[in-house]
Write a protein that holds these residues in place. Structure first.
Motif, PDB file in Angstrom:
ATOM      1  N   GLU B 138      -2.718  -6.770   0.000  1.00  0.00           N
ATOM      2  CA  GLU B 138      -1.414  -6.210  -0.581  1.00  0.00           C
ATOM      3  C   GLU B 138      -1.298  -5.045  -0.968  1.00  0.00           C
ATOM      4  OE1 GLU B 138       0.512  -9.166  -3.844  1.00  0.00           O
ATOM      5  OE2 GLU B 138      -1.500 -10.054  -3.687  1.00  0.00           O
ATOM      6  N   LEU B 191       0.621 -13.169   6.490  1.00  0.00           N
ATOM      7  CA  LEU B 191       0.982 -13.959   7.759  1.00  0.00           C
ATOM      8  C   LEU B 191       0.310 -15.178   7.471  1.00  0.00           C
ATOM      9  CD1 LEU B 191       2.549 -14.182  10.369  1.00  0.00           C
ATOM     10  CD2 LEU B 191       0.642 -13.236  11.220  1.00  0.00           C
ATOM     11  N   ARG B 275       7.135  -3.893  10.245  1.00  0.00           N
ATOM     12  CA  ARG B 275       6.253  -2.738   9.880  1.00  0.00           C
ATOM     13  C   ARG B 275       6.463  -2.334   8.289  1.00  0.00           C
ATOM     14  NH1 ARG B 275       4.107   0.258  13.862  1.00  0.00           N
ATOM     15  NH2 ARG B 275       3.086   1.316  11.804  1.00  0.00           N
ATOM     16  N   GLU B 276       7.150  -3.259   7.428  1.00  0.00           N
ATOM     17  CA  GLU B 276       7.327  -2.790   6.042  1.00  0.00           C
ATOM     18  C   GLU B 276       6.387  -3.537   5.325  1.00  0.00           C
ATOM     19  OE1 GLU B 276       9.366  -1.061   3.702  1.00  0.00           O
ATOM     20  OE2 GLU B 276       9.929   0.212   5.720  1.00  0.00           O
ATOM     21  N   SER B 277       5.654  -2.982   4.241  1.00  0.00           N
ATOM     22  CA  SER B 277       4.864  -3.732   3.616  1.00  0.00           C
ATOM     23  C   SER B 277       5.411  -4.674   2.606  1.00  0.00           C
ATOM     24  CB  SER B 277       3.761  -2.869   2.780  1.00  0.00           C
ATOM     25  OG  SER B 277       4.479  -2.373   1.768  1.00  0.00           O
ATOM     26  N   ALA B 280       6.745  -3.368  -0.990  1.00  0.00           N
ATOM     27  CA  ALA B 280       7.633  -2.357  -0.751  1.00  0.00           C
ATOM     28  C   ALA B 280       8.656  -2.461  -1.660  1.00  0.00           C
ATOM     29  CB  ALA B 280       7.913  -2.034   0.630  1.00  0.00           C
TER      30      ALA B 280
END
Lengths: 610, 301
Positions: B138, B191, B275-277, B280
Motif C-alpha cells: 500500500e 489485485l 496505473r494509479e495507486s 491516491a
C-alpha cells in the motif's frame, strides 16, 4: 496470477552496490509503479536524489525517513511486482554490517537471492558475508548481478574475473544454482531486456533468470511433520488440532504418532471451512481430528510412526546472534522451534565462524551479527530435525526472557543425545540435587531498612528480573506473613523478634527446596538478623541494607505511617519511638537516594551473580 | 480450496497460520474491522481459520461518525450474518469538542477520531494484540512493517526497534502495557484481494462498484456528498457521475474515481490496467512524504 508460482527472493550485497536502484528498475520496467508514486518520485529525486536530472529509482524503495535522509537502507522492505510470466515478492535487505540480522530475516523466507556486486569494486567482505548468510539460512539458488558494468573499461574481462572469484568462494557454500549476470540497474541494461552495450554477454537477463528459476523443492515428498498450532475445541463434540503441514502429506485414515509422547492413533478427518479433505500437503493450513482422545497440545509434532523426528533435549546448531547484548552461555533464553516454546541454555560454543574466510575460531560468547556453532540444552525434550532436511522443524529463534526481544536465530545440525535414551540415575534428593535441577544456587536475600526505605519495591523488581532469567524465586514480606503465619504477633520488641525468627525458619526451608528467597523486613535489631544468618550455610545468606535516611522516609511516607506515628497514634514505630540498628557489615549496602529502584535492583542482580 | 490459484492458496494458508498464531499466543486479541475490502478478506480468513468453531476473539470498529452510510449498513449486516461480537468505539472527547474532517481538517480529525480513538478502545478493553488488514504494497513505510509489529507501552511504533522476523516463527511475547499489531495480509496485493474476494464470493460494500453518485470536485479530486453535512461552496452544485472507490475511509476524505466497473470482473480488469495507486484517493496520506510513517509512529494503523 492464476496458475503461476510465486517467487520470493531477496536482494543483498555490499553497501552502495545499487540494490535499491535495481529493485526500483525492476518495478519500473514491469510497469509496477503507479503514476502518482512516479510523480512523488520525481519530486523526491529533485530533493534527495543522487542521479542528477534522472529519476533516482532507489528512492522508490527506501521508505523510512531516516533512510531517505541518509541514503541507505536500514530495514527489510518488501516489494511486490509481476511480469507477464510470474509474480514476485522482493525483500530488499540492508548492506551495512550492523543490519546483517535484517538481511538474515529477508533470507529466511526467500527462495532465491540476488547478490549485487559493484563491477568497479569486485567481491568485497560484505559480498562474502551475505553469500555465507544466504547459505546458512538454507538458500539454494543465487544469481550474482554484477552491477554498474557501464562504469568499467573492458567490461568482459572485469566480468570474467569477478565471476571466477565468485564461483571460487561460493563453491564450499553448496548452492544448487549460481548464475552470474552483468547489469546496469541505473540504465536498465540486461535487467529486464538484453542490452546492445552488453552484446558480449550470451546469458539471460536478470528478470529472465528469475522467471525461469525452478524452486520447487518437493517438500511434499519429505516425511510428514505437522506441528500442532492451536487446539480448536468449541464444544465437547469437536476437538481439532489446527496447524500448517510443515512437510510431507497427511491423509485421512493414516496412522500418526505424537513425536514427544510416542502415543499413536489415526487421522479421523482433515477439516477445512470448505469441507473435509482426503489429504493435505506441505503448506496447507488445516485442522485434524483424531480417532482417539490422546493428550496433545500446542507445540507437539504429529508424524508418521515409521519416520519420526528426533526427540531431544540437547542438540548442536548454528546460531546467528542478533542482539546488541552478547550471547551468554549458561543464561536461559526461550527457544521457539516449530510451535513449541521452551527454556533453553547455550551450554557451549564450539567455535564461531569468520563470515569472511569461513574459518573457525574459538569463542566464549557471540556478539551482534556473529555466527557460532553451539550446543544447546532445553529444559524439556522437543521434536527436532536437521535444518538442511526439514527447514520448518529444524529452525528456531531465541527470545530474551526479560525484554522479549528476538535475539538469535538457529539452524539445527543434529541432536546430541536422545532424550528417550537418557538413563536417569537415582540420587538422594537434597538441596544440592535441587540446585542442580534448577541450574542455580539457592539463596536467601535479606532486605533490611526503615519503613518506606524502598525494600519491597526493590525486592519486587529484583524478583521480576530473577524470574525472567529463569531463576525460581519466592518473596516473603510483612504482607504475606503477618496476615497468616504471624497473625498472632504484634509490634512489641518480643513480637518483632519472634516474627523474624519464624520468617528465618521459613526462608531456610525454602532455600532447602532450592529457591532464591527474597525477604523484605524492617528487622531492626542486629541480633535477630545474626540469628537468621546462622541458619544458613556460608554464602547462602545475603544481607542487603536498604539505606534511606529517616528524613527521606518521613517525606516519602508511602503508607502514611510516619504521620500517624508522629501524631502518637502508632506505638513502637521504628525510627520514631523504636530504634533501628543499621547493619555494620552487610553483604550489600544500597544507597537509595540519587538512584532509582530500577538501578538498585540491577546493581543487586549483578552482585548476586546468579 | 481447489478453485483458488496456487498463488492465492499460498497466501490464504499463510494468513490463516498468522491468525491462528495470535489466537494461540495472545491473551486478549481483537480484530480491527474497518468495513473495507481488506477487512472483508481478513474476516473471511479468520472465520475459515477456526471453522467449525466461531471466532475466538471480538471485532472492533473505530467509528469516526463520518463513514459512508453504506459502510455502516454493511457492517451491521456482516455482524448479524456471522453472529460476531462486534464492538464499536467513537472517541467521546472528539465528539464533545466537535472534531470533524471539514472544520478541524483531515489531520486533526484523523488523529483524534481514528488514532486516539483506537488507542482508547485498545486500552479500555485491554487488548494485547490487534489484527489489521494493512498490506505492504500500500505504502512505502508499510513495506517495512513486520507481520507481528511490536508496540511499546503507549502504542508507539519505533521502526528501529522492530524484532527480526525469521521464517514463520513469530514472536508474540509482550509485557503488560505493550501490544502487537498483526497484519495477516502483509504479502497480499490489491489485485490478490480482489481475486480472492471474487473466488470466495465475499460480500463487499457497494461503493466499490461504479454507480451514478452526487460528486463535487475539490482540489482536483472527486468527493461524493454522502449526506448534507458536507457544505457546498458558493456556486458549487453536485453533479451525478459514474464513480467508484478503490479505498474507503471517512467520506469527505475519500476520493472517488470515474469508472464503469460495476462487477468484480470489471474491477479486476480495471485493476490489471490501472496505473494509479490505491491510496491516491486517501487525502490523509499526502500531507507530507513521510506522512504514513509519522502516523504509524503515533499509533495509527
Amino acid at each position: 496470477m492464476s496458475g503461476k508460482a510465486l517467487l520470493r527472493f531477496l536482494t543483498c550485497g555490499s553497501v552502495d552496490d545499487g540494490k535499491s536502484t535495481l529493485i526500483g528498475r525492476l518495478l519500473y520496467d514491469t510497469a509496477s509503479i503507479p503514476t502518482d508514486q512516479l510523480a512523488t518520485l520525481e519530486r523526491d529525486s529533485r530533493k534527495h536524489g543522487t542521479t542528477g536530472a534522472d529519476l533516482d529509482l532507489a528512492l522508490l524503495v527506501d521508505g523510512l525517513e531516516a533512510e531517505r535522509e541518509q541514503g541507505i537502507t536500514i530495514d527489510v522492505a518488501y516489494r511486490y511486482f509481476s511480469s507477464p510470466r510470474r509474480a514476485f515478492i522482493v525483500a530488499d535487505t540492508p548492506g551495512h554490517e550492523q543490519y546483517t540480522r535484517n538481511m538474515a530475516t529477508g533470507a529466511s523466507n526467500a527462495d532465491a537471492a540476488v547478490l549485487l556486486v559493484d563491477a568497479r569494486k569486485g567481491v568485497l567482505t560484505q559480498t562474502r558475508r551475505h553469500a555465507y548468510i544466504c547459505s546458512l539460512l538454507g538458500l539454494r539458488h543465487v544469481v550474482a548481478a554484477v552491477n554498474k558494468i557501464d562504469l568499467v573499461d573492458d567490461a568482459p574481462a572485469v566480468f570474467a574475473r569477478i565471476e571466477a572469484e565468485l564461483r571460487a568462494f561460493a563453491a564450499p557454500l553448496g548452492f544448487q544454482t549460481l548464475a552470474v549476470v552483468p547489469v546496469s540497474a541505473r540504465f536498465g541494461d540486461n535487467v529486464s531486456a538484453p542490452s546492445e552495450r552488453l552484446s558480449w554477454f550470451q546469458g539471460p537477463t536478470l528478470l529472465g533468470w528469475l522467471e525461469e528459476l525452478d524452486v520447487s523443492r518437493d517438500r511434499a515428498a519429505a516425511p510428514l511433520r505437522f506441528p500442532v498450532q492451536y487446539v480448536n475445541r468449541p464444544n465437547v463434540d469437536f476437538r481439532g488440532y489446527a496447524g500448517t503441514v510443515a512437510s510431507g502429506v497427511v491423509r485421512a485414515g493414516q496412522s500418526i504418532v505424537v513425536a514427544g509422547s510416542g502415543k499413536q492413533t489415526t487421522v479421523a478427518r482433515i477439516v477445512t471451512a470448505d469441507g473435509d479433505l482426503a489429504e493435505a500437503q506441505a503448506g496447507d493450513a488445516v485442522t485434524l481430528t483424531l480417532a482417539d482422545e490422546i493428550d496433545i497440545a500446542r507445540g507437539d509434532v504429529l508424524c508418521a510412526p515409521e519416520t519420526r523426528p528426533e526427540v531431544a533435549d540437547q542438540f548442536a546448531a548454528h546460531v546467528l546472534w542478533m542482539a546488541e547484548e552478547e550471547l551468554l552461555a549458561g543464561r536461559p533464553y526461550l527457544m521457539r522451534l516449530g510451535t513449541a516454546t521452551v527454556p533453553v541454555r547455550v551450554t557451549g560454543i564450539k567455535h564461531k565462524v569468520d563470515v569472511n574466510s569461513l574459518e573457525h575460531h574459538a569463542a566464549r560468547t557471540l556478539h551482534l551479527n556473529e555466527v557460532g556453532f553451539c550446543n544447546l540444552d532445553t529444559t524439556a525434550p522437543v521434536a527436532v530435525d536437521a535444518f538442511a532436511d526439514f527447514p520448518a522443524t529444524g529452525s528456531f529463534i531465541l527470545i530474551d526472557r526479560q525484554t522479549n526481544a528476538t535475539v538469535g536465530a538457529g539452524m539445527v545440525s543434529f541432536a546430541l543425545r536422545r532424550a528417550t535414551n537418557v538413563h536417569r540415575q537415582a540420587v538422594t534428593v537434597d538441596r544440592a540435587a535441587r540446585e542442580r535441577l534448577n541450574a542455580h544456587p539457592a539463596k536467601a536475600v535479606w532486605f533490611t531498612g526503615l519503613s518506606g526505605s524502598g525494600k519491597s519495591t526493590i525486592a519486587n523488581l529484583l524478583e521480576q528480573k530473577l524470574h525472567a532469567h529463569g531463576i525460581r524465586t519466592y518473596l516473603l514480606d510483612g504482607d504475606n506473613v503477618r496476615h497468616g503465619l504471624n497473625r498472632d504477633l504484634g509490634f512489641t520488641d518480643a513480637d518483632r523478634v519472634e516474627n523474624i525468627r519464624r520468617v528465618g525458619e521459613v526462608a531456610r526451608l525454602m532455600t532447602d527446596a532450592g529457591l532464591v528467597v527474597l525477604c523484605s523486613f524492617i528487622s531492626p535489631f542486629r541480633a535477630e538478623r545474626q540469628m537468621v544468618r546462622e541458619l544458613f550455610a556460608p554464602g547462602a545468606f545475603v544481607e542487603v541494607f536498604v539505606d534511606t535516611s529517616i528524613e527521606e522516609c518521613i517525606q516519602r511516607d508511602p503508607k502514611g505511617l510516619y504521620a500517624r506515628a508522629q501524631a502518637g497514634k502508632l506505638k513502637n514505630f521504628t525510627g520514631i519511638d523504636s530504634p533501628y540498628e543499621a547493619p555494620l557489615t552487610p553483604e550489600v549496602h544500597l544507597q537509595t537516594q540519587g538512584h532509582t529502584p530500577e538501578e538498585a535492583a540491577e546493581q543487586l542482580l549483578a552482585l548476586l551473580g546468579l | 480450496m481447489s478453485k483458488l490459484s496456487p498463488h492465492l492458496r499460498q497466501l490464504e494458508a499463510e494468513a490463516i497460520h498468522i491468525i491462528r498464531e495470535v489466537a494461540a499466543e495472545c491473551a486478549h486479541p481483537v480484530m480491527l474491522y474497518s468495513i473495507g475490502k481488506d477487512s472483508g478478506v481478513m474476516l473471511h480468513l479468520a472465520l475459515k481459520a477456526f471453522s467449525p468453531a466461531p471466532l475466538p476473539f471480538p471485532l472492533l470498529h473505530v467509528d469516526t461518525k463520518w463513514k459512508f452510510r453504506d459502510m455502516i449498513a454493511h457492517r451491521e449486516a456482516i455482524a448479524a450474518r456471522h453472529g460476531l461480537d462486534l464492538r464499536v468505539h467513537t472517541n467521546p472527547e472528539g465528539i464533545a469538542k466537535g472534531i470533524n474532517p471539514i472544520v478541524s481538517g483531515s489531520s486533526v480529525h484523523t488523529q483524534v477520531m481514528k488514532t486516539d480513538a483506537l488507542k482508547q478502545a485498545l486500552d479500555h478493553y485491554g487488548f494485547d494484540a490487534a489484527f489489521g488488514g494493512a498490506r505492504r504494497d500500500e505504502e512505502k513505510s508499510r513495506a517495512k512493517e513486520r507481520v507481528f509489529s511490536f508496540r511499546s507501552a503507549g502504542h508507539v511504533w519505533d521502526p528501529r526497534r522492530q524484532r527480526p522476523e525469521l521464517w514463520n516463527l513469530y514472536n508474540a511475547r509482550v509485557r503488560p502495557g505493550e501490544s502487537l499489531r498483526v497484519f495477516p495480509l502483509s504479502n497480499w496485493t490489491e489485485l490478490d484481494v480482489w481475486e480472492y474476494t471474487r473466488a470466495e464470493n465475499i460480500p463487499v460494500v457497494p461503493l466499490y462498484f461504479a454507480a451514478p453518485r452526487p460528486v463535487v470536485r475539490r482540489s482536483g479530486v472527486l468527493i461524493v456528498r454522502d449526506d448534507d453535512r458536507l457544505p457546498l461552496e458558493p456556486g458549487e452544485v453536485p453533479e451525478m457521475k459514474l464513480v467508484r472507490f478503490r479505498s474507503l475511509g471517512c467520506y469527505p476524505l475519500s476520493a472517488a474515481v470515474e469508472s464503469t466497473a460495476a462487477t468484480l470482473d470489471d474491477i479486476i480488469d480495471e485493476m490489471r490496467t490501472s496505473r494509479e495507486s490505491e491510496r491516491a484517493g486517501r487525502l490523509i496520506d499526502t500531507d507530507e512524504a513521510a506522512s504514513m510513517e509519522k502516523k504509524k509512529r503515533e499509533g495509527y494503523f
